[in-house]
Design a protein around this motif. Structure first.
Motif, PDB file in Angstrom:
ATOM      1  N   ALA A  92      35.353  36.416  66.947  1.00  0.00           N
ATOM      2  CA  ALA A  92      36.596  36.665  66.895  1.00  0.00           C
ATOM      3  C   ALA A  92      36.726  38.129  67.562  1.00  0.00           C
ATOM      4  O   ALA A  92      35.765  38.753  67.899  1.00  0.00           O
ATOM      5  N   ASP A  93      37.955  38.513  67.429  1.00  0.00           N
ATOM      6  CA  ASP A  93      38.147  39.982  68.002  1.00  0.00           C
ATOM      7  C   ASP A  93      38.699  40.831  66.829  1.00  0.00           C
ATOM      8  O   ASP A  93      39.662  40.871  66.492  1.00  0.00           O
ATOM      9  N   PRO A  94      37.600  41.716  66.220  1.00  0.00           N
ATOM     10  CA  PRO A  94      38.172  42.482  65.098  1.00  0.00           C
ATOM     11  C   PRO A  94      39.299  43.522  65.534  1.00  0.00           C
ATOM     12  O   PRO A  94      40.122  43.954  64.799  1.00  0.00           O
ATOM     13  N   GLU A  95      39.480  43.929  66.783  1.00  0.00           N
ATOM     14  CA  GLU A  95      40.369  45.010  67.213  1.00  0.00           C
ATOM     15  C   GLU A  95      41.814  44.134  67.315  1.00  0.00           C
ATOM     16  O   GLU A  95      42.887  44.729  66.947  1.00  0.00           O
ATOM     17  N   ALA A  96      41.861  42.921  67.630  1.00  0.00           N
ATOM     18  CA  ALA A  96      43.034  42.106  67.352  1.00  0.00           C
ATOM     19  C   ALA A  96      43.371  41.860  66.098  1.00  0.00           C
ATOM     20  O   ALA A  96      44.731  41.544  65.688  1.00  0.00           O
ATOM     21  N   ASP A  97      42.521  41.264  65.246  1.00  0.00           N
ATOM     22  CA  ASP A  97      42.651  40.988  63.766  1.00  0.00           C
ATOM     23  C   ASP A  97      41.946  42.025  62.796  1.00  0.00           C
ATOM     24  O   ASP A  97      40.835  42.039  62.684  1.00  0.00           O
ATOM     25  N   PRO A  98      42.455  43.238  62.568  1.00  0.00           N
ATOM     26  CA  PRO A  98      41.694  44.393  61.982  1.00  0.00           C
ATOM     27  C   PRO A  98      41.112  43.794  60.685  1.00  0.00           C
ATOM     28  O   PRO A  98      41.170  42.924  60.293  1.00  0.00           O
ATOM     29  N   ILE A  99      39.640  44.700  60.571  1.00  0.00           N
ATOM     30  CA  ILE A  99      38.984  44.319  59.372  1.00  0.00           C
ATOM     31  C   ILE A  99      39.535  44.908  58.102  1.00  0.00           C
ATOM     32  O   ILE A  99      39.880  46.009  58.302  1.00  0.00           O
ATOM     33  N   ALA A 100      39.904  43.997  57.288  1.00  0.00           N
ATOM     34  CA  ALA A 100      40.245  44.543  56.053  1.00  0.00           C
ATOM     35  C   ALA A 100      39.419  45.327  55.029  1.00  0.00           C
ATOM     36  O   ALA A 100      38.150  45.406  55.237  1.00  0.00           O
ATOM     37  N   PRO A 101      40.004  46.302  54.206  1.00  0.00           N
ATOM     38  CA  PRO A 101      38.966  47.340  53.350  1.00  0.00           C
ATOM     39  C   PRO A 101      38.006  46.165  52.751  1.00  0.00           C
ATOM     40  O   PRO A 101      38.371  45.446  51.918  1.00  0.00           O
ATOM     41  N   PRO A 102      36.541  46.461  52.856  1.00  0.00           N
ATOM     42  CA  PRO A 102      35.761  45.509  52.167  1.00  0.00           C
ATOM     43  C   PRO A 102      35.640  45.582  50.786  1.00  0.00           C
ATOM     44  O   PRO A 102      35.832  46.543  50.061  1.00  0.00           O
ATOM     45  N   LEU A 103      35.221  44.510  50.045  1.00  0.00           N
ATOM     46  CA  LEU A 103      34.589  44.420  48.795  1.00  0.00           C
ATOM     47  C   LEU A 103      33.196  44.959  48.899  1.00  0.00           C
ATOM     48  O   LEU A 103      32.492  44.986  49.792  1.00  0.00           O
ATOM     49  N   ALA A 104      32.692  45.219  47.880  1.00  0.00           N
ATOM     50  CA  ALA A 104      31.553  46.050  47.814  1.00  0.00           C
ATOM     51  C   ALA A 104      30.705  45.981  46.173  1.00  0.00           C
ATOM     52  O   ALA A 104      31.121  45.733  45.109  1.00  0.00           O
ATOM     53  N   TYR A 105      29.386  45.871  46.454  1.00  0.00           N
ATOM     54  CA  TYR A 105      28.302  46.233  45.251  1.00  0.00           C
ATOM     55  C   TYR A 105      27.615  47.246  45.600  1.00  0.00           C
ATOM     56  O   TYR A 105      27.108  47.507  46.959  1.00  0.00           O
ATOM     57  N   ARG A 106      27.056  48.010  44.729  1.00  0.00           N
ATOM     58  CA  ARG A 106      25.968  48.979  44.940  1.00  0.00           C
ATOM     59  C   ARG A 106      24.685  48.825  44.006  1.00  0.00           C
ATOM     60  O   ARG A 106      24.643  48.139  42.954  1.00  0.00           O
ATOM     61  N   PHE A 107      23.715  49.521  44.598  1.00  0.00           N
ATOM     62  CA  PHE A 107      22.404  49.319  43.843  1.00  0.00           C
ATOM     63  C   PHE A 107      21.949  50.795  43.845  1.00  0.00           C
ATOM     64  O   PHE A 107      22.164  51.581  44.722  1.00  0.00           O
ATOM     65  N   ASP A 108      21.317  51.349  42.609  1.00  0.00           N
ATOM     66  CA  ASP A 108      20.569  52.756  42.568  1.00  0.00           C
ATOM     67  C   ASP A 108      19.240  52.943  43.364  1.00  0.00           C
ATOM     68  O   ASP A 108      18.562  51.804  43.248  1.00  0.00           O
ATOM     69  N   ASP A 109      19.154  53.875  44.155  1.00  0.00           N
ATOM     70  CA  ASP A 109      17.988  54.182  44.627  1.00  0.00           C
ATOM     71  C   ASP A 109      17.341  55.065  43.409  1.00  0.00           C
ATOM     72  O   ASP A 109      17.620  55.872  42.938  1.00  0.00           O
ATOM     73  N   PRO A 110      15.938  54.750  42.993  1.00  0.00           N
ATOM     74  CA  PRO A 110      15.363  55.465  41.702  1.00  0.00           C
ATOM     75  C   PRO A 110      15.171  56.867  42.030  1.00  0.00           C
ATOM     76  O   PRO A 110      14.967  57.818  41.377  1.00  0.00           O
ATOM     77  N   ALA A 111      14.894  57.142  43.537  1.00  0.00           N
ATOM     78  CA  ALA A 111      14.870  58.632  43.941  1.00  0.00           C
ATOM     79  C   ALA A 111      15.901  59.263  43.828  1.00  0.00           C
ATOM     80  O   ALA A 111      15.979  60.724  44.267  1.00  0.00           O
ATOM     81  N   GLY A 112      17.225  58.582  43.945  1.00  0.00           N
ATOM     82  CA  GLY A 112      18.371  59.383  44.137  1.00  0.00           C
ATOM     83  C   GLY A 112      18.733  59.781  45.500  1.00  0.00           C
ATOM     84  O   GLY A 112      19.715  60.733  45.505  1.00  0.00           O
ATOM     85  N   LYS A 113      18.017  59.365  46.393  1.00  0.00           N
ATOM     86  CA  LYS A 113      18.246  60.091  47.849  1.00  0.00           C
ATOM     87  C   LYS A 113      19.221  59.020  48.625  1.00  0.00           C
ATOM     88  O   LYS A 113      19.937  59.560  49.578  1.00  0.00           O
ATOM     89  N   VAL A 114      18.988  57.761  48.690  1.00  0.00           N
ATOM     90  CA  VAL A 114      19.636  56.744  49.625  1.00  0.00           C
ATOM     91  C   VAL A 114      20.766  56.234  48.942  1.00  0.00           C
ATOM     92  O   VAL A 114      20.614  55.546  47.629  1.00  0.00           O
TER      93      VAL A 114
END
Length: 210
Positions: free
Chosen positions: A30-52
């Motif tokens: 498909a063409d993301p420019e013709a059909d713009p990408i919607a704001p994404p849903l998301a999940y996160r994980f912690d980096d034990p070192a707190g850096k990444v």
């Protein structure tokens, strides 16, 4: 907990990063420019070192869901140039190096740890009105296992075939689909995601020990 800076501006934005990544794939037509990408849903994980920063973006597109796992780093990751997607200017944190998380050992370890131990993705933590508050992410990811973290765990190689990435480690193989299938069954060693916006539970990754 994963700390986020509410109201921070990002350049490029996350939809722009997803659009650029999709344009470079050999399976998205498909063409993301013709059909713009919607704001994404998301999940996160912690980096034990707190850096990444570790984040999985899930984008509804054309009645399907596209997944892009990302890591955000304060400096380049040595030996990972092929997985670098872009540099991002973050209004609170400054310049960040944004990687396709498939090629980042910190994300791979976080995924396998969650899958093996049956643990969940992080709750968001943010500052508001001079106090620290928490909120759930739009997608809740959790592993289906119930055992210890496999060791030793070192990344050997990573590759992509069509819309699936495969990471070979010393403990086994991690498979991460980028085009999510609501009908894909979860095993006893899977990472699954759910949330009100998804409508169903989705297989986000699976681990094959060996």
């Amino acid at each position: 907990m994963a700390f986020v800076h509410r109201g921070a501006t990002l350049s490029p934005s996350k939809p722009e990063i997803v659009g650029q990544w999709l344009a470079a794939t050999d399976w998205f037509h498909a063409d993301p420019e013709a059909d713009p990408i919607a704001p994404p849903l998301a999940y996160r994980f912690d980096d034990p070192a707190g850096k990444v920063g570790i984040e999985g973006l899930i984008v509804p597109y054309g009645g399907r869901y596209i997944q892009l796992p990302l890591t955000y780093r304060e400096a380049p990751l040595a030996g990972a140039d092929e997985w670098l997607l872009t540099t991002m200017e973050h209004s609170a944190l400054g310049r960040r190096w944004v990687y396709d998380g498939v090629g980042d050992p910190v994300l791979v370890t976080a995924f396998i740890s969650s899958i093996a131990g049956g643990t969940s993705s992080a709750i968001l933590e943010f500052d508001a009105e001079d106090e620290r508050r928490t909120a759930p992410t739009s997608v809740h990811a959790h592993g289906t296992g119930s055992g210890p973290m496999p060791t030793p765990l070192d990344v050997v190689s990573a590759e992509r075939t069509a819309s699936v990435s495969t990471v070979h480690t010393t403990a086994g193989v991690l498979r991460i689909p980028h085009l999510l299938d609501p009908a894909a069954p979860a095993s006893s060693a899977s990472l699954v995601g759910d949330g009100d916006a998804l409508g169903s539970t989705l297989l986000l990754a699976e681990f094959i020990p060996g």
